[in-house]
Design an enzyme around this catalytic site. Structure first.
Site, PDB file in Angstrom:
ATOM      1  N   ILE A  85      -9.672 -56.021  13.910  1.00 13.73           N
ATOM      2  CA  ILE A  85      -9.717 -56.030  15.449  1.00 13.73           C
ATOM      3  C   ILE A  85      -8.103 -56.090  15.711  1.00 13.73           C
ATOM      4  O   ILE A  85      -7.429 -56.683  14.886  1.00 13.73           O
ATOM      5  CB  ILE A  85     -10.343 -57.530  15.948  1.00 13.73           C
ATOM      6  N   SER A  86      -7.738 -55.012  16.601  1.00 11.05           N
ATOM      7  CA  SER A  86      -6.318 -54.536  16.621  1.00 11.05           C
ATOM      8  C   SER A  86      -5.745 -55.840  17.095  1.00 11.05           C
ATOM      9  O   SER A  86      -6.214 -56.665  17.947  1.00 11.05           O
ATOM     10  CB  SER A  86      -6.350 -53.364  17.423  1.00 11.05           C
ATOM     11  N   GLN A  87      -4.387 -55.648  16.960  1.00  7.66           N
ATOM     12  CA  GLN A  87      -3.296 -56.819  17.456  1.00  7.66           C
ATOM     13  C   GLN A  87      -3.631 -56.364  19.063  1.00  7.66           C
ATOM     14  O   GLN A  87      -3.624 -55.414  19.607  1.00  7.66           O
ATOM     15  CB  GLN A  87      -2.182 -56.344  17.079  1.00  7.66           C
TER      16      GLN A  87
END
Length: 214
Positions: A64-66
Site C-alpha cells: 500500500i503506497s505511502q
C-alpha cells in the site's frame, strides 16, 4: 472487521498536518486523506502503522503506497468531479477510494487475481464504488472504456506503455512513475493527436508494474 474510531480519526488529522508540511496543498486531496480509514486497507497486524507516512506490505507481494505518494500523485492528476479516471494497479484499493471520494468515475485494473477479488469485495463493503474493476494487464490499459480524462499508474513502469498514452483524452493527464530501480514521477499532458508535454517531479520508489503472466 476493525472499526474506525475516534483515535483513528485523530491519527488521520495528524497525518494530514504532516502531508501539508511536506507540501501537499490541494484541500480536497487532504480532505480525502483525512476521511478515508487507511487502517482498514491493511493487515490488522500493521494497523498501528496505518497513519505513518510509510508504504506497507499487503497481499501478493504488493504494497500500500505511502500516503504522501498517494496525495502527490492525486494532486498531479488534478481530479475534478465526474472525471473518468483509469487506475493501473488497484492494489489495496486505497488510491481507488481516494479517487472515488473525489467523485471521479474510476476504472481500475489489477493483475494479481487474489488481490483483485479481495479488493473488489472490500471496496463494496466500505462503500466506495468504482465504476469498473478489471482483472487484467495494466500495460494494455482498458481500451473498451477509453478515452480517459486522467490515468494514474501506481507501480513503477520501466517505460511508458503506448496504449496508456493512446487512451488519454486530448487535454488529459497521465501520472506514471518511470524507471527500473528508482522511478521518476512523470506527468504527461496530451496536447494534441500526436503531441504530449512531459513534466518530471523527482524520485520515488514503487513495486514494479508487472506484465500479465496469468
Amino acid at each position: 472487521m476493525v472499526k474506525d474510531t475516534f483515535r483513528h480519526r485523530g491519527k488521520r488529522n495528524q497525518l494530514v498536518e504532516l502531508l501539508k508540511a511536506k507540501g501537499i496543498k490541494q484541500e480536497r486531496v487532504l480532505e480525502a486523506i483525512g476521511a478515508i480509514p487507511r487502517h482498514l486497507f491493511m493487515d490488522s497486524s500493521f494497523e498501528d502503522h496505518a497513519y505513518q507516512d510509510k508504504a506497507f506490505p499487503i497481499a501478493a507481494g504488493q504494497t500500500i503506497s505511502q500516503p504522501f505518494t498517494v496525495a502527490f500523485q492525486t494532486s498531479l492528476l488534478q481530479v475534478n468531479p465526474e472525471d473518468k479516471i483509469l487506475e493501473i494497479g488497484t492494489g489495496s484499493g486505497y488510491q481507488t477510494a481516494v479517487l472515488c471520494y473525489l467523485k471521479a468515475k474510476v476504472y481500475s485494473i489489477e493483475r494479481q487475481r487474489e488481490l483483485y477479488k479481495k479488493t473488489k469485495r472490500f471496496l463494496q463493503e466500505i462503500g466506495y464504488r468504482p465504476k469498473y474493476l478489471n482483472f487484467g494487464d495494466g500495460y494494455k490499459g482498458l481500451a473498451s472504456y477509453a478515452p480517459y480524462d486522467k490515468i494514474i499508474v501506481t507501480a513503477g513502469a520501466p517505460f511508458v506503455p503506448k496504449p496508456l498514452l493512446a487512451q488519454l483524452k486530448i487535454g488529459g493527464r497521465l501520472v506514471i512513475p518511470v524507471g527500473e530501480e528508482q522511478q521518476i514521477m512523470t506527468l504527461y499532458v496530451r496536447t494534441g493527436e500526436k503531441s504530449f508535454e512531459k513534466h518530471e517531479y523527482g524520485e520515488f520508489r514503487f513495486v514494479p508494474l508487472l506484465e500479465n503472466k496469468n
